[in-house]
Design a protein around this motif. Structure first.
Motif, PDB file in Angstrom:
ATOM      1  N   ALA A 140       0.827  -1.200   0.000  1.00  0.00           N
ATOM      2  CA  ALA A 140       0.000   0.000   0.000  1.00  0.00           C
ATOM      3  C   ALA A 140       0.865   1.255   0.000  1.00  0.00           C
ATOM      4  CB  ALA A 140      -0.930  -0.003   1.205  1.00  0.00           C
ATOM      5  N   ALA A 141       2.013   1.191   0.683  1.00  0.00           N
ATOM      6  CA  ALA A 141       2.927   2.336   0.699  1.00  0.00           C
ATOM      7  C   ALA A 141       3.423   2.647  -0.707  1.00  0.00           C
ATOM      8  CB  ALA A 141       4.101   2.055   1.628  1.00  0.00           C
ATOM      9  N   LEU A 142       3.672   1.617  -1.505  1.00  0.00           N
ATOM     10  CA  LEU A 142       4.102   1.844  -2.879  1.00  0.00           C
ATOM     11  C   LEU A 142       3.011   2.529  -3.690  1.00  0.00           C
ATOM     12  CD1 LEU A 142       5.973  -1.501  -3.703  1.00  0.00           C
ATOM     13  CD2 LEU A 142       6.936   0.678  -2.949  1.00  0.00           C
ATOM     14  N   VAL A 143       1.757   2.165  -3.419  1.00  0.00           N
ATOM     15  CA  VAL A 143       0.639   2.829  -4.090  1.00  0.00           C
ATOM     16  C   VAL A 143       0.602   4.309  -3.726  1.00  0.00           C
ATOM     17  CG1 VAL A 143      -1.883   2.956  -4.253  1.00  0.00           C
ATOM     18  CG2 VAL A 143      -0.733   0.726  -4.266  1.00  0.00           C
ATOM     19  N   LEU A 144       0.772   4.605  -2.448  1.00  0.00           N
ATOM     20  CA  LEU A 144       0.734   5.987  -1.996  1.00  0.00           C
ATOM     21  C   LEU A 144       1.914   6.789  -2.546  1.00  0.00           C
ATOM     22  CD1 LEU A 144      -0.311   5.435   1.721  1.00  0.00           C
ATOM     23  CD2 LEU A 144      -1.738   6.246  -0.155  1.00  0.00           C
ATOM     24  N   LEU A 145       3.082   6.158  -2.642  1.00  0.00           N
ATOM     25  CA  LEU A 145       4.253   6.836  -3.182  1.00  0.00           C
ATOM     26  C   LEU A 145       4.170   6.988  -4.699  1.00  0.00           C
ATOM     27  CD1 LEU A 145       7.058   5.077  -1.096  1.00  0.00           C
ATOM     28  CD2 LEU A 145       6.340   7.470  -0.893  1.00  0.00           C
ATOM     29  N   GLY A 146       3.484   6.060  -5.346  1.00  0.00           N
ATOM     30  CA  GLY A 146       3.362   6.120  -6.795  1.00  0.00           C
ATOM     31  C   GLY A 146       4.605   5.667  -7.535  1.00  0.00           C
ATOM     32  N   ARG A 147       5.545   5.060  -6.822  1.00  0.00           N
ATOM     33  CA  ARG A 147       6.787   4.601  -7.439  1.00  0.00           C
ATOM     34  C   ARG A 147       7.491   3.646  -6.479  1.00  0.00           C
ATOM     35  NH1 ARG A 147      10.652   7.493  -4.662  1.00  0.00           N
ATOM     36  NH2 ARG A 147       9.902   9.382  -3.640  1.00  0.00           N
ATOM     37  N   VAL A 148       8.512   2.998  -6.964  1.00  0.00           N
ATOM     38  CA  VAL A 148       9.350   2.158  -6.111  1.00  0.00           C
ATOM     39  C   VAL A 148      10.449   3.044  -5.532  1.00  0.00           C
ATOM     40  CG1 VAL A 148      10.905   0.181  -5.995  1.00  0.00           C
ATOM     41  CG2 VAL A 148       8.867   0.093  -7.460  1.00  0.00           C
ATOM     42  N   ASP A 149      10.397   3.266  -4.240  1.00  0.00           N
ATOM     43  CA  ASP A 149      11.350   4.135  -3.561  1.00  0.00           C
ATOM     44  C   ASP A 149      12.618   3.350  -3.238  1.00  0.00           C
ATOM     45  OD1 ASP A 149      11.366   6.875  -1.729  1.00  0.00           O
ATOM     46  OD2 ASP A 149      12.527   5.235  -0.857  1.00  0.00           O
ATOM     47  N   ARG A 150      13.762   3.852  -3.715  1.00  0.00           N
ATOM     48  CA  ARG A 150      15.014   3.118  -3.560  1.00  0.00           C
ATOM     49  C   ARG A 150      15.386   2.928  -2.100  1.00  0.00           C
ATOM     50  NH1 ARG A 150      20.238   4.481  -2.841  1.00  0.00           N
ATOM     51  NH2 ARG A 150      19.710   6.696  -2.927  1.00  0.00           N
ATOM     52  N   ARG A 151      15.251   3.982  -1.299  1.00  0.00           N
ATOM     53  CA  ARG A 151      15.632   3.877   0.108  1.00  0.00           C
ATOM     54  C   ARG A 151      14.705   2.928   0.855  1.00  0.00           C
ATOM     55  NH1 ARG A 151      16.231   9.830   2.472  1.00  0.00           N
ATOM     56  NH2 ARG A 151      14.169  10.016   1.510  1.00  0.00           N
ATOM     57  N   LEU A 152      13.422   2.960   0.504  1.00  0.00           N
ATOM     58  CA  LEU A 152      12.472   2.045   1.139  1.00  0.00           C
ATOM     59  C   LEU A 152      12.802   0.605   0.747  1.00  0.00           C
ATOM     60  CD1 LEU A 152       9.982   1.511   2.820  1.00  0.00           C
ATOM     61  CD2 LEU A 152       8.566   2.000   0.802  1.00  0.00           C
ATOM     62  N   ALA A 153      13.133   0.406  -0.506  1.00  0.00           N
ATOM     63  CA  ALA A 153      13.497  -0.939  -0.966  1.00  0.00           C
ATOM     64  C   ALA A 153      14.738  -1.447  -0.229  1.00  0.00           C
ATOM     65  CB  ALA A 153      13.735  -0.927  -2.470  1.00  0.00           C
ATOM     66  N   LEU A 154      15.691  -0.563   0.009  1.00  0.00           N
ATOM     67  CA  LEU A 154      16.890  -0.955   0.753  1.00  0.00           C
ATOM     68  C   LEU A 154      16.553  -1.345   2.188  1.00  0.00           C
ATOM     69  CD1 LEU A 154      19.526   1.658  -0.497  1.00  0.00           C
ATOM     70  CD2 LEU A 154      19.473  -0.803  -0.979  1.00  0.00           C
ATOM     71  N   SER A 155      15.585  -0.637   2.788  1.00  0.00           N
ATOM     72  CA  SER A 155      15.183  -0.989   4.159  1.00  0.00           C
ATOM     73  C   SER A 155      14.528  -2.359   4.179  1.00  0.00           C
ATOM     74  CB  SER A 155      14.238   0.071   4.730  1.00  0.00           C
ATOM     75  OG  SER A 155      12.943  -0.012   4.165  1.00  0.00           O
ATOM     76  N   TRP A 156      13.765  -2.674   3.137  1.00  0.00           N
ATOM     77  CA  TRP A 156      13.149  -4.005   3.053  1.00  0.00           C
ATOM     78  C   TRP A 156      14.217  -5.082   2.855  1.00  0.00           C
ATOM     79  CZ3 TRP A 156       8.668  -2.429  -0.757  1.00  0.00           C
ATOM     80  CH2 TRP A 156       7.691  -1.757  -0.011  1.00  0.00           C
ATOM     81  N   LEU A 157      15.235  -4.767   2.064  1.00  0.00           N
ATOM     82  CA  LEU A 157      16.315  -5.717   1.864  1.00  0.00           C
ATOM     83  C   LEU A 157      17.035  -5.989   3.180  1.00  0.00           C
ATOM     84  CD1 LEU A 157      18.154  -7.411   0.042  1.00  0.00           C
ATOM     85  CD2 LEU A 157      19.494  -5.334  -0.406  1.00  0.00           C
ATOM     86  N   GLY A 158      17.307  -4.912   3.937  1.00  0.00           N
ATOM     87  CA  GLY A 158      17.946  -5.088   5.239  1.00  0.00           C
ATOM     88  C   GLY A 158      17.089  -5.902   6.184  1.00  0.00           C
ATOM     89  N   ALA A 159      15.776  -5.618   6.178  1.00  0.00           N
ATOM     90  CA  ALA A 159      14.867  -6.378   7.039  1.00  0.00           C
ATOM     91  C   ALA A 159      14.827  -7.839   6.628  1.00  0.00           C
ATOM     92  CB  ALA A 159      13.469  -5.768   6.982  1.00  0.00           C
ATOM     93  N   GLY A 160      14.816  -8.089   5.312  1.00  0.00           N
ATOM     94  CA  GLY A 160      14.805  -9.468   4.833  1.00  0.00           C
ATOM     95  C   GLY A 160      16.039 -10.239   5.267  1.00  0.00           C
ATOM     96  N   LEU A 161      17.195  -9.574   5.212  1.00  0.00           N
ATOM     97  CA  LEU A 161      18.420 -10.217   5.661  1.00  0.00           C
ATOM     98  C   LEU A 161      18.364 -10.506   7.159  1.00  0.00           C
ATOM     99  CD1 LEU A 161      21.100  -8.149   3.684  1.00  0.00           C
ATOM    100  CD2 LEU A 161      20.373 -10.513   3.255  1.00  0.00           C
ATOM    101  N   GLY A 162      17.798  -9.572   7.920  1.00  0.00           N
ATOM    102  CA  GLY A 162      17.664  -9.783   9.357  1.00  0.00           C
ATOM    103  C   GLY A 162      16.779 -10.970   9.679  1.00  0.00           C
ATOM    104  N   VAL A 163      15.641 -11.075   8.992  1.00  0.00           N
ATOM    105  CA  VAL A 163      14.739 -12.210   9.207  1.00  0.00           C
ATOM    106  C   VAL A 163      15.411 -13.517   8.788  1.00  0.00           C
ATOM    107  CG1 VAL A 163      12.558 -13.256   8.490  1.00  0.00           C
ATOM    108  CG2 VAL A 163      12.657 -10.803   9.003  1.00  0.00           C
ATOM    109  N   ALA A 164      16.165 -13.467   7.690  1.00  0.00           N
ATOM    110  CA  ALA A 164      16.877 -14.668   7.235  1.00  0.00           C
ATOM    111  C   ALA A 164      17.892 -15.143   8.272  1.00  0.00           C
ATOM    112  CB  ALA A 164      17.569 -14.390   5.905  1.00  0.00           C
TER     113      ALA A 164
END
Length: 455
Positions: free
Chosen positions: A193-217
């Protein structure tokens, strides 16, 4: 007065945190329940934080929470009261954070509404005061969603605030999913939903998701194979009533409260659709996306995957989202706070019952220990519930036969039942033994008078 108005978010957050602590801490020294006993005995009491990340007993292991509680145990946090301090704190912090943020963004009435919806949800009260990771998972969801929403409000800023918001968002994801994997059901839709509100793929947000994914892994990387094997070994189970029960638990359990909260969520959807024209489309699409994905994920788990262990409490992380939506409705019409207060009034008895609930596992353990002192052999169904209280005494787990009438108690001088799966044996046990000792949630059958067993 002006100072109080300027700091209303802080004041209300503090009051909400204190009030939630009071609600959750009631009867804090009670006996461990079944899930608490298994968690404490299998992982926490060993005092090794690494064990929570490298070993598993069941699929629902709550790794980050169990690691923290293990460390606390090693530092002296032994026993029921001390072990419950941090779960209560996590729950209080989740409510305080939610109330503070909704007050700042939506106003004091909305903040009070959000706090009441979460803090007096009977399922939240039940789970947030137990030695389990649900309160930490809810705190992680709340932190992650709030940080994300704050970032979406101004994604172009380049200051440290934006960086810390993304760090908080990623940390919340790791806390929530790393404690309870099903928390992704609440977090995933909000991220999209955040991507819908932003209207684009935010690079910094994507990096935070990547970091979170690594943490969960990192959290699950050591045990993922064992977890999947355990889930496969336990097989599948289907409860036709799970959909209705989960919805009721999320909305407040009491029928009136469920109806009122459902109505408020409809109002929130209407409010969202009626926002300013330039925002209307994005916010409406985002809200519909969250709703559809939440429902779709639940249906996928319930109707298709059908894991053996699937309970309403697994979806507790959705409650803060509902609280935020209801807060938005109250912001639109302040008078709707009265509806929230009315809904809260109807769950007071449920919350009081949760706070006063007692289980007899500690007393049952004392009976088994006394029986062992008399040379008696003990058997049980669900004997894991007594493990912290058996002082090393062995209890043979009794298999429930398909035909209860064929149950053979010849090797059992004392039979204990702590779980409902053993209920079919009650009638047979009453015929076999001369004495029955009934404790809260426990049934004990024996030929030895209770007085000789400390009862």
């Amino acid at each position: 007065m002006r100072s109080a108005q300027r700091h209303a978010d802080v004041l209300l957050a503090a009051l909400a945190g204190v009030a939630t602590t009071f609600v959750l801490a009631g009867n804090i020294g009670r006996s461990f329940d079944y899930d608490e006993s298994v968690a404490v005995w299998s992982i926490i009491r060993r005092g090794s934080p690494t064990a929570a990340f490298t070993e598993t007993e069941v699929f629902n292991n709550h790794p980050i929470f169990s690691a923290a509680q293990s460390l606390w145990w090693a530092m002296g946090g032994v026993g029921e009261t001390r072990q419950r301090l941090f779960p209560v704190l996590f729950g209080a912090l989740a409510v305080a954070l939610l109330v503070g943020w909704t007050t700042r963004r939506f106003g004091a009435r909305a903040g009070v509404a959000a706090g009441l919806v979460l803090a007096l949800n009977p399922m939240f009260v039940t789970q947030a005061r137990a030695v389990r990771g649900y309160s930490l998972a809810v705190l992680g969801v709340t932190l992650s969603v709030i940080c994300l929403l704050e970032y979406v409000r101004d994604p172009e800023r380049r200051d440290r605030v934006a960086v810390w918001l993304l760090v908080g968002h990623a940390a919340g994801i790791v806390l929530a999913i790393g404690t309870h994997a099903v928390s992704i059901v609440a977090l995933g839709p909000v991220g999209l939903a955040a991507l819908v509100l932003l209207g684009r793929v935010d690079r910094r947000l994507a990096l935070s998701w990547l970091g979170a994914g690594l943490g969960v892994a990192l959290v699950y990387g050591w045990t993922i194979e064992a977890l999947l094997d355990t889930a496969d070994a336990r097989g599948n189970r289907y409860f036709g009533f799970l959909g209705r029960l989960t919805l009721e638990e999320l909305l407040g359990r009491d029928r009136v409260t469920v109806t009122l909260h459902a109505g408020l969520l409809v109002v929130a959807a209407v409010v969202c659709a009626g926002r300013a024209p330039q925002l209307r489309t994005k916010w409406f699409v985002a809200s519909i996306l969250i709703t559809v994905l939440l429902v779709a994920q639940f249906l996928f788990l319930w109707q298709i995957v059908q894991p053996f262990d699937l309970y309403p409490r697994f979806f507790l992380g959705v409650v803060p989202l509902m609280a935020m939506a209801i807060a938005a409705a109250v912001r639109h019409r302040g008078a709707l706070l009265a509806v929230v207060v009315l809904g809260a009034a109807f769950v007071v008895d449920d919350v009081r019952s949760v706070r006063e609930a007692q289980l007899g596992f500690r007393d049952a353990g004392a009976v088994v220990v006394a029986a062992d002192g008399l040379g008696l052999r003990s058997c049980g169904v669900g004997s894991e519930a007594m493990l912290p209280y058996l002082a090393g005494v062995s209890v043979t787990e009794f298999d429930v036969p398909s035909d209860p009438e064929t149950a053979d108690f010849a090797a059992c001088d004392l039979f204990v039942r702590t779980v409902s799966s053993g209920r079919p044996l009650d009638a047979v046990a009453r015929d076999r033994y001369t004495h029955e000792i009934v404790l809260p949630g426990v049934w004990i059958f024996t030929d030895t008078p209770g007085g000789q067993l400390g009862r």
